[in-house]
Design a protein around this motif. Structure first.
Motif, PDB file in Angstrom:
ATOM      1  N   ASN A 113       0.833  -1.215   0.000  1.00 57.14           N
ATOM      2  CA  ASN A 113       0.000   0.000   0.000  1.00 57.14           C
ATOM      3  C   ASN A 113       0.863   1.259   0.000  1.00 57.14           C
ATOM      4  O   ASN A 113       0.539   2.249  -0.658  1.00 57.14           O
ATOM      5  CB  ASN A 113      -0.931   0.023   1.207  1.00 57.14           C
ATOM      6  CG  ASN A 113      -2.058  -0.981   1.109  1.00 57.14           C
ATOM      7  OD1 ASN A 113      -2.360  -1.476   0.024  1.00 57.14           O
ATOM      8  ND2 ASN A 113      -2.670  -1.299   2.226  1.00 57.14           N
ATOM      9  N   SER A 116       3.191   1.544  -3.826  1.00 57.38           N
ATOM     10  CA  SER A 116       2.318   0.913  -4.809  1.00 57.38           C
ATOM     11  C   SER A 116       2.616   1.268  -6.261  1.00 57.38           C
ATOM     12  O   SER A 116       1.887   0.858  -7.154  1.00 57.38           O
ATOM     13  CB  SER A 116       0.855   1.269  -4.502  1.00 57.38           C
ATOM     14  OG  SER A 116       0.686   2.679  -4.560  1.00 57.38           O
ATOM     15  N   SER A 117       3.686   2.027  -6.509  1.00 59.29           N
ATOM     16  CA  SER A 117       4.010   2.319  -7.911  1.00 59.29           C
ATOM     17  C   SER A 117       5.508   2.521  -8.090  1.00 59.29           C
ATOM     18  O   SER A 117       6.226   2.839  -7.134  1.00 59.29           O
ATOM     19  CB  SER A 117       3.250   3.556  -8.399  1.00 59.29           C
ATOM     20  OG  SER A 117       3.721   4.715  -7.760  1.00 59.29           O
ATOM     21  N   VAL A 135       1.637   0.510 -11.620  1.00 60.54           N
ATOM     22  CA  VAL A 135       0.907   0.575 -10.354  1.00 60.54           C
ATOM     23  C   VAL A 135       0.595  -0.837  -9.876  1.00 60.54           C
ATOM     24  O   VAL A 135       0.090  -1.671 -10.637  1.00 60.54           O
ATOM     25  CB  VAL A 135      -0.393   1.398 -10.509  1.00 60.54           C
ATOM     26  CG1 VAL A 135      -1.182   1.405  -9.206  1.00 60.54           C
ATOM     27  CG2 VAL A 135      -0.066   2.816 -10.936  1.00 60.54           C
ATOM     28  N   SER A 137      -1.696  -2.947  -7.500  1.00 58.37           N
ATOM     29  CA  SER A 137      -2.970  -2.828  -6.797  1.00 58.37           C
ATOM     30  C   SER A 137      -3.524  -4.217  -6.495  1.00 58.37           C
ATOM     31  O   SER A 137      -3.119  -5.206  -7.112  1.00 58.37           O
ATOM     32  CB  SER A 137      -3.977  -2.035  -7.636  1.00 58.37           C
ATOM     33  OG  SER A 137      -4.192  -2.673  -8.876  1.00 58.37           O
ATOM     34  N   GLN A 138      -4.431  -4.252  -5.546  1.00 55.05           N
ATOM     35  CA  GLN A 138      -5.059  -5.522  -5.185  1.00 55.05           C
ATOM     36  C   GLN A 138      -5.771  -6.075  -6.417  1.00 55.05           C
ATOM     37  O   GLN A 138      -6.525  -5.359  -7.080  1.00 55.05           O
ATOM     38  CB  GLN A 138      -6.070  -5.277  -4.063  1.00 55.05           C
ATOM     39  CG  GLN A 138      -6.555  -6.532  -3.383  1.00 55.05           C
ATOM     40  CD  GLN A 138      -5.641  -6.966  -2.260  1.00 55.05           C
ATOM     41  OE1 GLN A 138      -5.017  -6.155  -1.617  1.00 55.05           O
ATOM     42  NE2 GLN A 138      -5.560  -8.262  -2.035  1.00 55.05           N
ATOM     43  N   LYS A 140      -8.535  -7.793  -8.397  1.00 53.33           N
ATOM     44  CA  LYS A 140      -9.977  -7.916  -8.132  1.00 53.33           C
ATOM     45  C   LYS A 140     -10.434  -9.320  -8.526  1.00 53.33           C
ATOM     46  O   LYS A 140     -11.036  -9.517  -9.575  1.00 53.33           O
ATOM     47  CB  LYS A 140     -10.746  -6.861  -8.932  1.00 53.33           C
ATOM     48  CG  LYS A 140     -10.292  -5.434  -8.680  1.00 53.33           C
ATOM     49  CD  LYS A 140     -10.783  -4.935  -7.338  1.00 53.33           C
ATOM     50  CE  LYS A 140     -10.585  -3.441  -7.162  1.00 53.33           C
ATOM     51  NZ  LYS A 140      -9.260  -3.026  -6.834  1.00 53.33           N
ATOM     52  N   TYR A 163      -1.988  -9.534  -6.329  1.00 52.81           N
ATOM     53  CA  TYR A 163      -1.779  -8.182  -6.838  1.00 52.81           C
ATOM     54  C   TYR A 163      -1.727  -8.156  -8.356  1.00 52.81           C
ATOM     55  O   TYR A 163      -1.357  -9.142  -8.998  1.00 52.81           O
ATOM     56  CB  TYR A 163      -0.473  -7.598  -6.281  1.00 52.81           C
ATOM     57  CG  TYR A 163      -0.545  -7.331  -4.801  1.00 52.81           C
ATOM     58  CD1 TYR A 163      -1.249  -6.237  -4.305  1.00 52.81           C
ATOM     59  CD2 TYR A 163       0.082  -8.177  -3.888  1.00 52.81           C
ATOM     60  CE1 TYR A 163      -1.337  -5.997  -2.945  1.00 52.81           C
ATOM     61  CE2 TYR A 163       0.004  -7.941  -2.529  1.00 52.81           C
ATOM     62  CZ  TYR A 163      -0.710  -6.845  -2.063  1.00 52.81           C
ATOM     63  OH  TYR A 163      -0.798  -6.609  -0.717  1.00 52.81           O
TER      64      TYR A 163
END
Length: 196
Positions: A113, A116-117, A135, A137-138, A140, A163
């Motif tokens: 978190n 994250s990039s 990036v 990210s979680q 989905k 991720y």
């Protein structure tokens, strides 16, 4: 544009970031965090970073060709999304209790978190173009999809983090020579007089 090692560079960035922020607490040694598959029988690491899928990111579009120098064009880079599973090595838990594993998972989530990039030219210092940040990210995905990732490698499901890293632009290795303009002609014409 980024060269083909960019995929492994992203994996290494994740591992190096975790090593920097997790050692010596809650992970004793940087060597305990590796790029690895859960199938690996190596018991010397605690946290594994597993790249389980690579997909072309069709939502991102770019030009058909890119000018390269004065006489060449190249295909545009293709954007990809990389999918990672970060897991605790079941064969190398070294006596970890469930609460210890949950603390490690929590720390990993916190680190991702906060970091994250990354810019592609931080991963490949020779890049001379400005590319958008990659990036993290979680992913989905549902619990059922997570279970299927574990089943695909014949392992029982265990708590893990998933991720997505995108966009990861991969350049083309092919260039096309364009013909030089060797002759040009111009004509000057006079238009009719204005009518009153």
């Amino acid at each position: 544009m980024a060269e083909y090692p960019i995929i492994s560079d992203v994996s290494q960035f994740i591992v190096e970031t975790l090593r920097k922020k997790m050692c010596p607490e809650p992970i004793p040694s940087p060597n305990n965090i590796e790029v690895s598959s859960p199938l690996s029988q190596d018991v010397d690491y605690l946290v594994g970073v597993y790249l389980y899928d690579i997909r072309e990111d069709v939502e991102v579009t770019g030009p058909r060709y890119i000018q390269k120098g004065r006489t060449q064009i190249t295909k545009p880079p293709r954007p990809y999304a990389l999918y990672y599973m970060v897991f605790i090595n079941g064969s190398g838990q070294m006596g970890l209790k469930d609460l210890d594993m949950q603390k490690i998972i929590g720390k990993i989530a916190q680190i991702v978190n906060d970091n994250s990039s990354v810019l592609p030219n931080e991963l490949q210092s020779w890049l001379d173009t400005q590319e958008p940040p990659i990036v993290l990210s979680q992913a989905k995905i549902s619990l059922e999809e997570k279970v299927r990732v574990w089943q695909a490698i014949n392992k029982p499901y265990q708590m893990s983090l998933f991720y997505r890293a995108a966009p990861v632009y991969l350049s083309s290795a092919e260039s096309i020579d364009t013909p030089r303009v060797s002759d040009a002609s111009f004509e000057i014409g006079v238009t009719g007089e204005e009518r009153g």
